[in-house]
Scaffold this motif. Structure first.
Motif, PDB file in Angstrom:
ATOM      1  N   ASN A  26       0.907  -1.078   0.005  1.00 59.77           N
ATOM      2  CA  ASN A  26      -0.094   0.070  -0.093  1.00 59.77           C
ATOM      3  C   ASN A  26       0.855   1.293  -0.089  1.00 59.77           C
ATOM      4  O   ASN A  26       0.741   2.090   0.696  1.00 59.77           O
ATOM      5  N   ALA A  27       1.805   1.392  -0.897  1.00 60.55           N
ATOM      6  CA  ALA A  27       2.937   2.282  -0.772  1.00 60.55           C
ATOM      7  C   ALA A  27       2.379   3.376  -1.459  1.00 60.55           C
ATOM      8  O   ALA A  27       1.915   3.455  -2.498  1.00 60.55           O
ATOM      9  N   GLN A  28       2.766   4.696  -0.715  1.00 62.13           N
ATOM     10  CA  GLN A  28       2.748   5.920  -1.213  1.00 62.13           C
ATOM     11  C   GLN A  28       3.904   6.727  -1.051  1.00 62.13           C
ATOM     12  O   GLN A  28       4.730   6.564  -0.382  1.00 62.13           O
ATOM     13  N   PRO A  29       4.308   7.712  -2.051  1.00 57.44           N
ATOM     14  CA  PRO A  29       5.517   8.292  -2.391  1.00 57.44           C
ATOM     15  C   PRO A  29       5.696   8.965  -0.855  1.00 57.44           C
ATOM     16  O   PRO A  29       4.847   9.669  -0.530  1.00 57.44           O
ATOM     17  N   ILE A  30       6.827   9.094  -0.328  1.00 55.95           N
ATOM     18  CA  ILE A  30       7.192   9.348   0.886  1.00 55.95           C
ATOM     19  C   ILE A  30       7.682  10.894   0.583  1.00 55.95           C
ATOM     20  O   ILE A  30       8.087  11.119  -0.367  1.00 55.95           O
ATOM     21  N   GLN A  31       7.739  11.626   1.574  1.00 53.97           N
ATOM     22  CA  GLN A  31       8.028  13.026   1.560  1.00 53.97           C
ATOM     23  C   GLN A  31       9.390  13.305   1.663  1.00 53.97           C
ATOM     24  O   GLN A  31      10.025  12.584   2.301  1.00 53.97           O
ATOM     25  N   VAL A  32      10.091  13.885   0.836  1.00 56.76           N
ATOM     26  CA  VAL A  32      11.626  13.862   0.691  1.00 56.76           C
ATOM     27  C   VAL A  32      12.205  14.735   1.797  1.00 56.76           C
ATOM     28  O   VAL A  32      13.368  14.616   2.229  1.00 56.76           O
ATOM     29  N   ASN A  33      11.474  15.589   2.645  1.00 59.81           N
ATOM     30  CA  ASN A  33      11.732  16.233   3.612  1.00 59.81           C
ATOM     31  C   ASN A  33      11.745  15.592   4.902  1.00 59.81           C
ATOM     32  O   ASN A  33      12.086  16.276   5.872  1.00 59.81           O
ATOM     33  N   LEU A  34      11.191  14.321   4.850  1.00 61.81           N
ATOM     34  CA  LEU A  34      11.284  13.502   6.006  1.00 61.81           C
ATOM     35  C   LEU A  34      12.645  13.331   6.715  1.00 61.81           C
ATOM     36  O   LEU A  34      13.465  13.099   6.199  1.00 61.81           O
ATOM     37  N   ALA A  35      12.775  13.351   8.095  1.00 63.07           N
ATOM     38  CA  ALA A  35      13.861  12.916   8.823  1.00 63.07           C
ATOM     39  C   ALA A  35      14.128  11.407   8.744  1.00 63.07           C
ATOM     40  O   ALA A  35      13.295  10.649   8.171  1.00 63.07           O
ATOM     41  N   ALA A  36      15.671  11.165   8.579  1.00 62.75           N
ATOM     42  CA  ALA A  36      16.027   9.675   8.464  1.00 62.75           C
ATOM     43  C   ALA A  36      15.230   8.582   9.260  1.00 62.75           C
ATOM     44  O   ALA A  36      14.558   7.773   8.705  1.00 62.75           O
ATOM     45  N   SER A  37      15.160   9.023  10.628  1.00 59.92           N
ATOM     46  CA  SER A  37      14.318   8.294  11.508  1.00 59.92           C
ATOM     47  C   SER A  37      12.991   7.971  11.041  1.00 59.92           C
ATOM     48  O   SER A  37      12.360   6.953  11.368  1.00 59.92           O
ATOM     49  N   GLU A  38      12.441   9.169  10.474  1.00 63.72           N
ATOM     50  CA  GLU A  38      10.844   9.197  10.106  1.00 63.72           C
ATOM     51  C   GLU A  38      10.987   8.226   8.962  1.00 63.72           C
ATOM     52  O   GLU A  38       9.488   7.459   8.709  1.00 63.72           O
ATOM     53  N   VAL A  39      11.608   7.992   8.047  1.00 63.36           N
ATOM     54  CA  VAL A  39      11.530   7.334   6.760  1.00 63.36           C
ATOM     55  C   VAL A  39      11.642   5.827   7.354  1.00 63.36           C
ATOM     56  O   VAL A  39      10.850   5.029   6.839  1.00 63.36           O
ATOM     57  N   LEU A  40      12.537   5.732   8.331  1.00 59.53           N
ATOM     58  CA  LEU A  40      12.620   4.077   8.777  1.00 59.53           C
ATOM     59  C   LEU A  40      11.353   3.873   9.517  1.00 59.53           C
ATOM     60  O   LEU A  40      10.799   2.786   9.305  1.00 59.53           O
ATOM     61  N   ALA A  41      10.708   4.773  10.220  1.00 57.65           N
ATOM     62  CA  ALA A  41       9.627   4.293  10.909  1.00 57.65           C
ATOM     63  C   ALA A  41       8.520   4.047   9.830  1.00 57.65           C
ATOM     64  O   ALA A  41       7.627   3.143   9.989  1.00 57.65           O
ATOM     65  N   GLN A  42       8.445   4.822   8.865  1.00 56.84           N
ATOM     66  CA  GLN A  42       7.187   4.696   7.841  1.00 56.84           C
ATOM     67  C   GLN A  42       7.824   3.425   6.979  1.00 56.84           C
ATOM     68  O   GLN A  42       6.810   2.536   6.759  1.00 56.84           O
ATOM     69  N   ALA A  43       8.816   3.013   7.000  1.00 57.93           N
ATOM     70  CA  ALA A  43       9.447   1.847   5.984  1.00 57.93           C
ATOM     71  C   ALA A  43       8.804   0.623   7.037  1.00 57.93           C
ATOM     72  O   ALA A  43       8.303  -0.471   6.399  1.00 57.93           O
ATOM     73  N   ALA A  44       8.818   0.540   8.162  1.00 57.35           N
ATOM     74  CA  ALA A  44       8.593  -0.341   9.246  1.00 57.35           C
ATOM     75  C   ALA A  44       7.132  -0.674   8.791  1.00 57.35           C
ATOM     76  O   ALA A  44       6.595  -1.773   9.018  1.00 57.35           O
TER      77      ALA A  44
END
Length: 274
Positions: A26-44
């Protein structure tokens, strides 16, 4: 010799399981301005929702007493309509001992089919594949039970949860992984803290799979849909090391996992369980 061969097979499967990262949907494009830790949280979160994928893996280990080891193979996974896994290990070398012909295992529901030529010869099996019902293995030998339990542990969202324990992850650039633009993140996570991100019944297995390393360095490449395309893990402790690289593709695409032909399947020979 039988115990050694089964243990090698189990160790190889365990290494792959330990290193495999989580997958999602159910992937939606991530926001490029997210902090790295937030990207990992979304990936999880996203990887926990994936229903199918393909992974190619190479795992190298060293141990001061047990020697060096290498596992190389690929895995197909689907969770619906039933849990199915097709795992092929082309190369399986542990402590200077190799498993001739490699290994293949197909899991469908609560039944696993195992094809290991060396194991076949030692057990005296007459068929290429050995069929074992997981629900009937409670009284089986410890080695066989250990191996079969590893085949069931393909909850690939767990590794993504592990990396969310990182306190120093950062973006280190954009790279192409198998033709897809992906953002490269790098960091470390302490194993004892990371495993606490997992369900209680998964924590001991995760510790064992990571050889109880103190700290693990990771690099993960995440595409625009928020899903990992590559994961590299490196860790060491008291002379033991782990170096694993995994590539992911085919998220939520149809996979064809079939049980072997019935005329090639035999039961686990009597006398091999305790």
């Amino acid at each position: 010799m039988l115990k050694r061969t089964i243990s090698m097979t189990a160790a190889g499967a365990a290494l792959v399981v330990a290193a495999v990262a989580g997958c999602g949907s159910n992937a939606q494009p991530i926001q490029v301005n997210l902090a790295a830790s937030e990207v990992l949280a979304q990936a999880a979160q996203k990887t926990a929702e994936v229903t199918s994928y393909t992974v190619d893996a190479v795992v190298n280990v060293t141990h001061p007493q047990e020697g060096n080891g290498k596992v190389q193979g690929r895995m197909l996974y689907q969770s619906k309509p039933q849990l199915s896994v097709d795992l092929t290990l082309d190369s399986l070398d542990m402590g200077g001992q190799s498993l001739p012909g490699g290994m293949r295992a197909v899991l469908q529901g609560d039944t696993v089919y195992v094809k290991v030529e060396a194991l076949k010869d030692l057990l005296g099996a007459t068929k290429s594949w050995i069929k074992v019902s997981l629900s009937e293995m409670g009284g089986g030998s410890a080695e066989v039970n250990q191996y079969l339990s590893q085949i069931q542990q393909f909850d690939l969202g767990n590794m993504t949860k592990l990396v969310t324990a990182s306190q120093d992850v950062k973006s280190v650039g954009t790279e192409s992984v198998n033709g897809e633009d992906s953002t490269h993140y790098s960091g470390t996570f302490p194993v004892d803290v990371a495993v606490q991100q997992l369900p209680a019944d998964k924590q001991e297995q995760a510790k064992a799979g990571l050889a109880e390393l103190k700290d693990v360095k990771f690099d993960i490449w995440v595409a625009a849909d928020g899903l990992p395309r590559k994961l590299a893990l490196n860790g060491s402790k008291e002379g033991a090391t782990l170096d694993a690289t995994l590539f992911f593709k085919g998220y939520n695409e149809a996979v064809n996992i079939q049980a072997p032909p019935a005329d090639q399947v035999g039961e686990l020979p009597k006398g091999t369980t305790n």
